[in-house]
Design a protein around this motif. Structure first.
Motif, PDB file in Angstrom:
ATOM      1  N   PRO A  19       0.817  -1.218   0.000  1.00  0.00           N
ATOM      2  CA  PRO A  19       0.000   0.000   0.000  1.00  0.00           C
ATOM      3  C   PRO A  19       0.850   1.268   0.000  1.00  0.00           C
ATOM      4  O   PRO A  19       0.502   2.252  -0.663  1.00  0.00           O
ATOM      5  CB  PRO A  19      -0.820  -0.135   1.282  1.00  0.00           C
ATOM      6  CG  PRO A  19      -0.923  -1.607   1.522  1.00  0.00           C
ATOM      7  CD  PRO A  19       0.397  -2.158   1.063  1.00  0.00           C
ATOM      8  N   LYS A  20       1.972   1.247   0.719  1.00  0.00           N
ATOM      9  CA  LYS A  20       2.830   2.426   0.775  1.00  0.00           C
ATOM     10  C   LYS A  20       3.418   2.745  -0.598  1.00  0.00           C
ATOM     11  O   LYS A  20       3.440   3.910  -1.027  1.00  0.00           O
ATOM     12  CB  LYS A  20       3.948   2.202   1.791  1.00  0.00           C
ATOM     13  CG  LYS A  20       4.863   3.408   1.992  1.00  0.00           C
ATOM     14  CD  LYS A  20       5.896   3.124   3.073  1.00  0.00           C
ATOM     15  CE  LYS A  20       6.823   4.333   3.279  1.00  0.00           C
ATOM     16  NZ  LYS A  20       7.828   4.050   4.345  1.00  0.00           N
ATOM     17  N   THR A  21       3.909   1.710  -1.290  1.00  0.00           N
ATOM     18  CA  THR A  21       4.493   1.924  -2.618  1.00  0.00           C
ATOM     19  C   THR A  21       3.427   2.396  -3.605  1.00  0.00           C
ATOM     20  O   THR A  21       3.676   3.292  -4.429  1.00  0.00           O
ATOM     21  CB  THR A  21       5.148   0.639  -3.126  1.00  0.00           C
ATOM     22  OG1 THR A  21       6.193   0.267  -2.225  1.00  0.00           O
ATOM     23  CG2 THR A  21       5.726   0.825  -4.515  1.00  0.00           C
ATOM     24  N   LEU A  22       2.234   1.816  -3.529  1.00  0.00           N
ATOM     25  CA  LEU A  22       1.158   2.213  -4.434  1.00  0.00           C
ATOM     26  C   LEU A  22       0.738   3.654  -4.182  1.00  0.00           C
ATOM     27  O   LEU A  22       0.550   4.436  -5.130  1.00  0.00           O
ATOM     28  CB  LEU A  22      -0.040   1.274  -4.258  1.00  0.00           C
ATOM     29  CG  LEU A  22      -1.241   1.542  -5.157  1.00  0.00           C
ATOM     30  CD1 LEU A  22      -0.850   1.472  -6.631  1.00  0.00           C
ATOM     31  CD2 LEU A  22      -2.362   0.548  -4.860  1.00  0.00           C
ATOM     32  N   THR A  23       0.623   4.029  -2.920  1.00  0.00           N
ATOM     33  CA  THR A  23       0.248   5.396  -2.592  1.00  0.00           C
ATOM     34  C   THR A  23       1.322   6.387  -3.042  1.00  0.00           C
ATOM     35  O   THR A  23       1.022   7.475  -3.544  1.00  0.00           O
ATOM     36  CB  THR A  23      -0.023   5.536  -1.088  1.00  0.00           C
ATOM     37  OG1 THR A  23      -1.232   4.836  -0.782  1.00  0.00           O
ATOM     38  CG2 THR A  23      -0.179   6.992  -0.677  1.00  0.00           C
ATOM     39  N   ARG A  24       2.594   6.000  -2.881  1.00  0.00           N
ATOM     40  CA  ARG A  24       3.674   6.875  -3.324  1.00  0.00           C
ATOM     41  C   ARG A  24       3.591   7.096  -4.842  1.00  0.00           C
ATOM     42  O   ARG A  24       3.761   8.223  -5.329  1.00  0.00           O
ATOM     43  CB  ARG A  24       5.027   6.273  -2.950  1.00  0.00           C
ATOM     44  CG  ARG A  24       6.206   7.203  -3.277  1.00  0.00           C
ATOM     45  CD  ARG A  24       7.549   6.540  -2.973  1.00  0.00           C
ATOM     46  NE  ARG A  24       7.644   6.132  -1.579  1.00  0.00           N
ATOM     47  CZ  ARG A  24       7.762   4.882  -1.177  1.00  0.00           C
ATOM     48  NH1 ARG A  24       7.811   3.893  -2.066  1.00  0.00           N
ATOM     49  NH2 ARG A  24       7.856   4.585   0.106  1.00  0.00           N
ATOM     50  N   ALA A  25       3.312   6.023  -5.589  1.00  0.00           N
ATOM     51  CA  ALA A  25       3.192   6.155  -7.048  1.00  0.00           C
ATOM     52  C   ALA A  25       2.020   7.064  -7.416  1.00  0.00           C
ATOM     53  O   ALA A  25       2.127   7.890  -8.328  1.00  0.00           O
ATOM     54  CB  ALA A  25       3.016   4.783  -7.686  1.00  0.00           C
ATOM     55  N   CYS A  26       0.914   6.936  -6.711  1.00  0.00           N
ATOM     56  CA  CYS A  26      -0.259   7.779  -6.997  1.00  0.00           C
ATOM     57  C   CYS A  26       0.050   9.246  -6.727  1.00  0.00           C
ATOM     58  O   CYS A  26      -0.355  10.131  -7.494  1.00  0.00           O
ATOM     59  CB  CYS A  26      -1.453   7.320  -6.168  1.00  0.00           C
ATOM     60  SG  CYS A  26      -2.122   5.712  -6.678  1.00  0.00           S
ATOM     61  N   HIS A  27       0.753   9.519  -5.643  1.00  0.00           N
ATOM     62  CA  HIS A  27       1.134  10.908  -5.350  1.00  0.00           C
ATOM     63  C   HIS A  27       2.061  11.456  -6.430  1.00  0.00           C
ATOM     64  O   HIS A  27       1.925  12.622  -6.845  1.00  0.00           O
ATOM     65  CB  HIS A  27       1.810  10.987  -3.980  1.00  0.00           C
ATOM     66  CG  HIS A  27       0.856  11.119  -2.840  1.00  0.00           C
ATOM     67  ND1 HIS A  27       0.036  12.214  -2.680  1.00  0.00           N
ATOM     68  CD2 HIS A  27       0.589  10.290  -1.789  1.00  0.00           C
ATOM     69  CE1 HIS A  27      -0.693  12.071  -1.592  1.00  0.00           C
ATOM     70  NE2 HIS A  27      -0.392  10.912  -1.032  1.00  0.00           N
ATOM     71  N   ARG A  28       3.012  10.637  -6.908  1.00  0.00           N
ATOM     72  CA  ARG A  28       3.960  11.122  -7.912  1.00  0.00           C
ATOM     73  C   ARG A  28       3.271  11.410  -9.249  1.00  0.00           C
ATOM     74  O   ARG A  28       3.616  12.364  -9.941  1.00  0.00           O
ATOM     75  CB  ARG A  28       5.073  10.095  -8.125  1.00  0.00           C
ATOM     76  CG  ARG A  28       5.960   9.868  -6.907  1.00  0.00           C
ATOM     77  CD  ARG A  28       6.704  11.129  -6.491  1.00  0.00           C
ATOM     78  NE  ARG A  28       7.628  11.620  -7.492  1.00  0.00           N
ATOM     79  CZ  ARG A  28       8.901  11.257  -7.573  1.00  0.00           C
ATOM     80  NH1 ARG A  28       9.396  10.376  -6.717  1.00  0.00           N
ATOM     81  NH2 ARG A  28       9.687  11.777  -8.501  1.00  0.00           N
ATOM     82  N   VAL A  29       2.302  10.573  -9.619  1.00  0.00           N
ATOM     83  CA  VAL A  29       1.653  10.710 -10.922  1.00  0.00           C
ATOM     84  C   VAL A  29       0.429  11.613 -10.869  1.00  0.00           C
ATOM     85  O   VAL A  29       0.235  12.470 -11.736  1.00  0.00           O
ATOM     86  CB  VAL A  29       1.255   9.321 -11.472  1.00  0.00           C
ATOM     87  CG1 VAL A  29       0.530   9.461 -12.808  1.00  0.00           C
ATOM     88  CG2 VAL A  29       2.487   8.442 -11.632  1.00  0.00           C
ATOM     89  N   ALA A  30      -0.413  11.425  -9.848  1.00  0.00           N
ATOM     90  CA  ALA A  30      -1.715  12.097  -9.824  1.00  0.00           C
ATOM     91  C   ALA A  30      -1.854  13.135  -8.723  1.00  0.00           C
ATOM     92  O   ALA A  30      -2.855  13.853  -8.684  1.00  0.00           O
ATOM     93  CB  ALA A  30      -2.824  11.058  -9.678  1.00  0.00           C
ATOM     94  N   GLY A  31      -0.872  13.196  -7.812  1.00  0.00           N
ATOM     95  CA  GLY A  31      -0.969  14.189  -6.749  1.00  0.00           C
ATOM     96  C   GLY A  31      -1.996  13.858  -5.691  1.00  0.00           C
ATOM     97  O   GLY A  31      -2.489  14.756  -4.993  1.00  0.00           O
TER      98      GLY A  31
END
Length: 305
Positions: free
Chosen positions: A217-229
């Protein structure tokens, strides 16, 4: 056309692709004025649901164009991308001028552009700086000139390659305010969005989505923040809320039935979720669904999305 609970038709018109000049050609170009002239009497300002892609490059004036319940401020240099299945409403302001490029999903060259069309909730709105604006205007001018020159016997392959070049140029545009995301984050986010299209009605658990993608979940959330904010949970909730809006606006299903379709076992829980996500109750939204919210939305989520 769908019926809503008060017995009146849902305020939406389904619009299929049609090229009045070259019926067999899977793309067309025109202007916002052309599109307005094609609207039947009595349907001016009525939202449309398209089965084709529509690119809008604003050249003059200001206005607000609605895409999937989000209002996008338009001015010279604004680029909009409305995708099949999305609901949109042209900006009503009479002074707005724009070049339009319409194309069916299967028209662009599959070897180079099909990947650009895979995400039905990709970015919908860019405000182009001078160099990008000039280059995209040149691309659309070339398409318009080729289309006009070969109107009687369309040069299909030439137009296909010109459209593909335009789409590839759009793919180079950075997301609003964030710039390109790292390749790993972008790839994970793309897989997440693709999987979410299949499972958003089954569960809203970030942990379950992460496990299905063989990540945390942490890695997925980090990716979402980087791409979609925004967080992975916010991405999931945005997709569920969008589907709820579409069902409320376009069908006669009750709010409770919509909640069940989206995985809510209790109608009250669906009502609380929808109100928290949109600021309106399901009933209030259904009574006036096409008062567009302020935009734009985060990059990669689209109006959508």
């Amino acid at each position: 056309m769908a019926m809503v609970e008060n017995g009146h038709p849902a305020p939406i018109v389904d619009v299929g692709y049609r090229n009045p000049h070259c019926p067999a050609l899977g793309m067309d170009v025109g202007t916002l004025a052309d599109a307005r002239r094609r609207v039947p009497p009595g349907e001016e300002g009525v939202p449309q649901r398209l089965d084709f892609h529509l690119l809008v490059l604003v050249t003059r004036g200001r206005g607000t164009h609605m895409i999937d319940f989000v209002g996008h401020d338009c001015r010279p240099g604004t680029l909009l991308w409305i995708r099949p299945g999305q609901v949109h409403r042209y900006a009503p302001e009479p002074g707005l001028r724009a070049r339009l490029v319409l194309f069916t999903p299967d028209f662009p060259s599959p070897s180079t552009a099909r990947g650009l069309l895979d995400d039905p909730h990709g970015p919908a709105h860019w405000q182009l700086p001078g160099p990008d604006r000039a280059e995209l205007a040149l691309h659309t001018d070339l398409i318009a000139a080729a289309h006009a020159a070969h109107e009687q016997q369309p040069a299909t392959e030439l137009l296909r390659h010109l459209l593909t070049a335009l789409l590839l140029r759009i793919a180079l545009l950075p997301g609003p305010e964030r710039g390109p995301a790292p390749a790993g984050a972008a790839e994970l986010f793309a897989r997440f969005r693709a999987a979410l299209e299949e499972t958003y009605a089954d569960h809203r658990s970030v942990a379950a989505h992460a496990a299905a993608l063989a990540t945390t979940p942490k890695t997925l959330t980090r990716a979402c923040h980087r791409v979609a904010g925004m967080s992975a949970k916010a991405v999931v909730d945005a997709r569920v809320a969008l589907e709820a809006k579409r069902l409320l606006a376009h069908t006669d299903l009750s709010a409770a039935a919509i909640g069940r379709r989206l995985g809510f076992t209790e109608a009250a829980n669906f009502g609380k979720f929808f109100t928290r996500a949109t600021g309106q109750s399901p009933g209030d939204f259904r009574r006036d669904p096409f008062v567009a919210e302020a935009g734009p939305v985060p990059s990669g989520i689209g109006p959508s999305g």
